[in-house]
Design an enzyme around this catalytic site. Structure first.
Site, mmCIF file in Angstrom:
data_model
loop_
_atom_site.group_PDB
_atom_site.id
_atom_site.type_symbol
_atom_site.label_atom_id
_atom_site.label_comp_id
_atom_site.label_asym_id
_atom_site.label_seq_id
_atom_site.Cartn_x
_atom_site.Cartn_y
_atom_site.Cartn_z
ATOM 1 N N LYS A 95 7.919 -36.580 -8.285
ATOM 2 C CA LYS A 95 8.026 -35.528 -9.405
ATOM 3 C C LYS A 95 6.837 -34.778 -9.138
ATOM 4 C CE LYS A 95 9.441 -34.734 -14.172
ATOM 5 N NZ LYS A 95 8.313 -33.681 -14.441
ATOM 6 N N LYS B 127 17.716 -39.751 -8.211
ATOM 7 C CA LYS B 127 19.062 -39.089 -8.200
ATOM 8 C C LYS B 127 20.173 -39.805 -7.494
ATOM 9 C CE LYS B 127 16.695 -34.544 -7.728
ATOM 10 N NZ LYS B 127 16.617 -33.450 -7.110
ATOM 11 N N CYS C 207 -25.325 -27.765 -42.918
ATOM 12 C CA CYS C 207 -26.112 -27.250 -43.991
ATOM 13 C C CYS C 207 -26.846 -28.340 -44.618
ATOM 14 C CB CYS C 207 -24.995 -26.718 -44.990
ATOM 15 S SG CYS C 207 -24.037 -27.962 -45.790
#
Length: 920
Positions: free
Chosen positions: A175, A360, A484
């Protein structure tokens, strides 16, 4: 082919069919189908075309001839303009072009914007028109285990009633990790190349397809083996060696490298200019067969001469269409397992990336017997390999602060290639997860991609710790916010996440909120991205700790190959510049910004180390090649929103004349009652013309191009042969800045649901914001809504309702930043419009739809929005109340649940039909 069928045309990379001897065209009647099919790309046949009277043709025959000649003309064009290697004589090319022009004049339906007759010189471009596939192009179902694969195999045997003792021929193929492509050939000539799209319609990328050298413009082999019409399905991909070459070229040119071959192939195949595609070394393997028509006059008759998949591949080879060399014919499940095992061990040894094995049924007749579901054939399956796992080093664990204050540990990894891309960072979610995994900084760790998509740190390789214990250290979540300094704590008892409570002014949270409100899900301010958000909210990010790494005049460090940069010595007396105050301290001031406010904003940039070496080009001349090899650790400042000082360009005599004409026209308009402001307008994003700012003196330099929004910062004295000339040096808002202000102006009139998303209310995303905006109608109504009011809206849960009510309650507290933001935005015209009722037909009123998997034409949010806009409910889970489930690629458990409950499952094409009509 009907005469009103519109075709899009493209060109090849110069590979045209070889010149063949006369095939007996003289024995066919000019203009007949046999005559058209016998035409060849030769000078003799070009002369025949030039002499032929197209007015004697039928519309259908004219369309066939146009298709054939257009393909040859485009092959000629790419050979001439792109490859600089003409393959046809000028006379033959001109004759074919004249034939096209006569055909389009006689049959206007053939005249379309993609025709070669509309192309000027070497100007090639794509518009990616949507075109219907002649036959449906389906995707494959995936399985992720041998057990699931065996279940599929057994179901095929069972559905075919196949004897267990009889071998069942199957085809096993790797694939390819690429992009699906449908090639359409008519009479052996490449007519179109289409992407898969939704399987019914795809995008026409023929222009780019013709640049792929392995795709033939004309099918080769004996004439009797070439059909009248065929669809060849396959995959476009990039070989590993070509991918590495491309990335080297990208880096040499100072551009970012591609993450993986699939991304490189996708980006290359979708270029608007096919000349770029032609340089990208794309490859193609055929792996499927669509519609096949031999025609009544074909020597082999009207029967289907292709009986199985392997025969189709044999034909492809005869035609010159490449087929993967890794295909195997198998007849048993064990042979399938052997193929899976072999390529599982050799994934990195073949020429391209792969992500599984496709199995397939070989016989086409048996394929037809098995049929297909709504989205995938039953005669094929894709086995996906388990996520690839690799080892790398955990260099550090840092923390990042999100827009809602959540503090997340992030693993910093030694970059490693895994499942198609390079991974250098991955989230660790929270401190408890770090402890659960048992990882230490300095560990060798296992990394994989969940679903081959999301990087995931699995855990440590414990045996690699031996003898290195003194080099490892435990990660401890910080007590204070790294941005902060506020003390961190859980939002409520029992939460695993810790948060920064400084919601208003924490620079990291503010930056993330600005990025979020500018995103497509909110105000859609495209040119207010991450870097611009940082410049507005935290311009001192990356500020050097000391003057030892401050190098204001060094933007890059040049080195020879293999050399290290010289040590940097700061100039004596050099000091760091004063820290800048952010332009935005919260979101309230966003829509009051002007270009002038951003003039002096500067951000810190690291000087790159650039390796320079000489090479010899194809023309034999020496050229210098630059390659960025890393950062130098030296920092300088650059303008964030305005251009750097640049000498103004002197106007040409023609430009001066045009300016004078324009000024005269303005003066004339003013005398007729028009104002200059109506004619010229104010600079984008400014309350007053920037020309009123100190230092502006454009009128003093009429011979120079000084834009209306520019500021003259100094005047340089340039010595020329005629004396000393004063040259104004200007700065102006950058192009991206100007576009940003244009987009912000449009955002003032954004839909109400977008305003709600932009407010960064916890848990509130676009789909639910749409529901609330539609039901409540106005921002005022939402401000005063109760939890009961909101939960009464179908699709709004109690947690989201509570978040919305709490957010608007906070706006009423004196001094709260949320109230300041809301009032400032409303004063700027944002959110004052009532929600518009959807103009779309309410085809899904009362329907519940679930979308699972990835769709070609929709993101997850846009699919949900499409459902809601048409009156439907976009649910997140499948239940008996669900009316439809839309199945995309890589659909998971929701698809199985829908099948179990018997709920209709829709393909993307059927989803589009449902949206349009409300029925299937």
């Amino acid at each position: 082919m009907s005469t009103n069928e519109q075709l899009a045309w493209d060109f090849d990379d110069g590979d045209v069919a070889e010149v063949r001897p006369d095939t007996g065209i003289a024995r066919f009647a000019p203009g007949s189908e046999q005559w058209i099919a016998a035409l060849q790309p030769t000078d003799d046949d070009a002369i025949r075309l030039d002499r032929f009277d197209v007015n004697t043709m039928t519309a259908e025959a004219a369309a066939r001839l146009w298709a054939r000649v257009a393909a040859w003309v485009e092959s000629d064009q790419i050979a001439y303009y792109i490859d600089d290697s003409p393959v046809s004589s000028d006379a033959a090319y001109d004759a074919r072009m004249r034939c096209l022009e006569r055909l389009e004049a006689a049959f206007p339906s053939l005249d379309n914007p993609q025709s070669p007759t509309h192309r000027v010189g070497g100007s090639f471009s794509n518009d990616f028109a949507s075109v219907r596939h002649p036959s449906r192009m389906m995707s494959l179902d995936d399985v992720f285990s041998i057990e699931e694969l065996k279940d599929w195999y057994d179901s095929v045997i069972r559905d075919l009633d196949w004897p267990e003792s009889k071998p069942l021929p199957m085809s096993c193929e790797v694939k390819i990790d690429g992009l699906a492509l449908n090639l359409i050939y008519r009479n052996g000539v490449l007519e179109q190349g289409l992407t898969r799209g939704d399987g019914v319609t795809g995008e026409d990328i023929t222009l780019n397809v013709r640049t792929i050298g392995s795709i033939p413009a004309n099918l080769g082999g004996p004439k009797e083996d070439v059909p009248d019409f065929v669809e060849i399905r396959g995959e476009v991909f990039m070989r590993w060696d070509d991918f590495h070459t491309l990335n080297n070229e990208q880096e040499d040119a100072g551009r970012a490298p591609f993450a993986n071959p699939r991304n490189a192939a996708a980006g290359s195949l979708r270029q608007k200019d096919p000349r770029i595609t032609a340089t990208r070394r794309l490859s193609f393997y055929a792996h499927g067969l669509g519609q096949l028509t031999w025609g009544p006059d074909h020597p082999r008759g009207t029967h289907d001469v292709v009986a199985d998949q392997s025969q189709a591949y044999d034909l492809y080879t005869k035609w010159g269409v490449p087929v993967s060399p890794h295909n195997r014919a198998v007849t048993s499940f064990q042979e399938i397992l052997d193929m899976i095992e072999y390529y599982g061990e050799h994934r990195g040894d073949i020429e391209h990336a792969l992500d599984g094995i496709v199995v397939k049924v070989d016989d086409l007749g048996l394929q037809r017997t098995l049929g297909a579901t709504s989205r995938a054939p039953r005669w094929a399956i894709a086995y996906k390999y388990p996520p690839e796992e690799v080892n790398t080093e955990l260099l550090n664990i840092t923390v990042q602060v999100g827009r809602t204050g959540r503090v997340t540990p992030v693993a910093v990894l030694k970059p490693v290639y895994v499942a198609g891309s390079t991974v250098a960072r991955t989230t660790l979610h929270n401190g408890f997860e770090v402890k659960r995994k048992g990882i230490l900084i300095g560990d060798t760790v296992v990394v994989r991609k969940a679903g081959d998509v999301i990087p995931e740190l699995v855990g440590p390789v414990l045996e690699r710790r031996k003898g290195r214990e003194d080099q490892l250290r435990e990660f401890v979540m910080p007590e204070f916010c790294p941005s902060c300094g506020a003390k961190l704590s859980p939002a409520k008892e029992g939460d695993k996440d810790i948060r920064c409570p400084n919601v208003e002014s924490c620079p990291a949270q503010l930056t993330e909120r600005v990025i979020s409100l500018a995103s497509r899900k909110a105000f859609d301010i495209e040119h207010l991205g991450e870097q611009s958000a940082i410049a507005l909210t935290n311009p001192e990010e990356n500020r050097p700790d000391s003057v030892a790494t401050y190098a204001p005049n060094i933007t890059e460090v040049l080195v020879a190959p293999g050399e290290e940069p010289d040590p940097y010595e700061p100039v004596e007396g050099l000091e760091l510049p004063a820290a800048q105050k952010p332009v935005l301290s919260n979101e309230s001031g966003l829509f009051n910004l002007t270009a002038a406010d951003l003039r002096d904003v500067r951000v810190w940039r690291e000087a790159a180390i650039v390796e320079v070496h000489e090479t010899v080009g194809a023309n034999g001349k020496k050229k210098k090649v630059r390659k960025r090899v890393g950062g130098s650790g030296l920092w300088h400042q650059v303008p964030a929103f305005w251009t750097a000082p640049t000498p103004a360009k002197k106007l040409t005599a023609k430009q001066l004349a045009e300016r004078a004409q324009g000024e005269a026209a303005i003066e004339s308009a003013e005398t007729q009652g028009d104002t200059a402001s109506e004619t010229t307008g104010a600079p984008t994003g400014a309350e007053a013309p920037l020309g009123t700012m100190p230092g502006f003196a454009a009128a003093s330099y009429p011979e120079y191009d000084v834009p209306a929004d520019a500021v003259i910062v100094r005047v340089d004295h340039k010595t020329t042969r005629t004396g000393v000339t004063d040259v104004p040096v200007i700065i102006r808002p950058g192009e991206n800045t100007r576009k940003m202000f244009d987009e912000m102006d449009k955002a003032r009139h954004a839909d109400l649901w977008r305003v709600l998303v932009a407010l960064s209310i916890r848990r509130l995303g676009p789909p639910t914001a749409r529901l609330i905006a539609s039901a409540m109608g106005s921002l005022a109504a939402i401000e005063n809504a109760t939890i009961e009011d909101l939960t009464a809206i179908d699709g709004v849960g109690p947690e989201i309702a509570e978040s919305v009510v709490n957010w608007f309650a906070a706006t009423r507290e004196p001094g709260d930043w949320r109230g300041a933001t809301l009032r400032a935005w409303q004063a700027a015209g944002v959110g004052v419009d009532e929600a518009e009722t959807s103009s779309l037909p309410q085809t899904l009123a009362g329907k519940t739809v679930v979308v699972t998997g990835s769709l070609e034409g929709y993101s997850r949010d846009s699919a949900k929005e499409a459902i809601i806009e048409r009156g439907g409910k976009a649910a997140g889970s499948v239940s008996k109340k669900t009316d439809y489930v839309v199945i995309g690629a890589n659909a998971g458990s929701k698809a199985a649940k829908a099948e179990e409950l018997g709920i209709p499952m829709l393909s993307e094409t059927q989803f589009a039909q449902l949206l349009a009509t409300g029925t299937i």
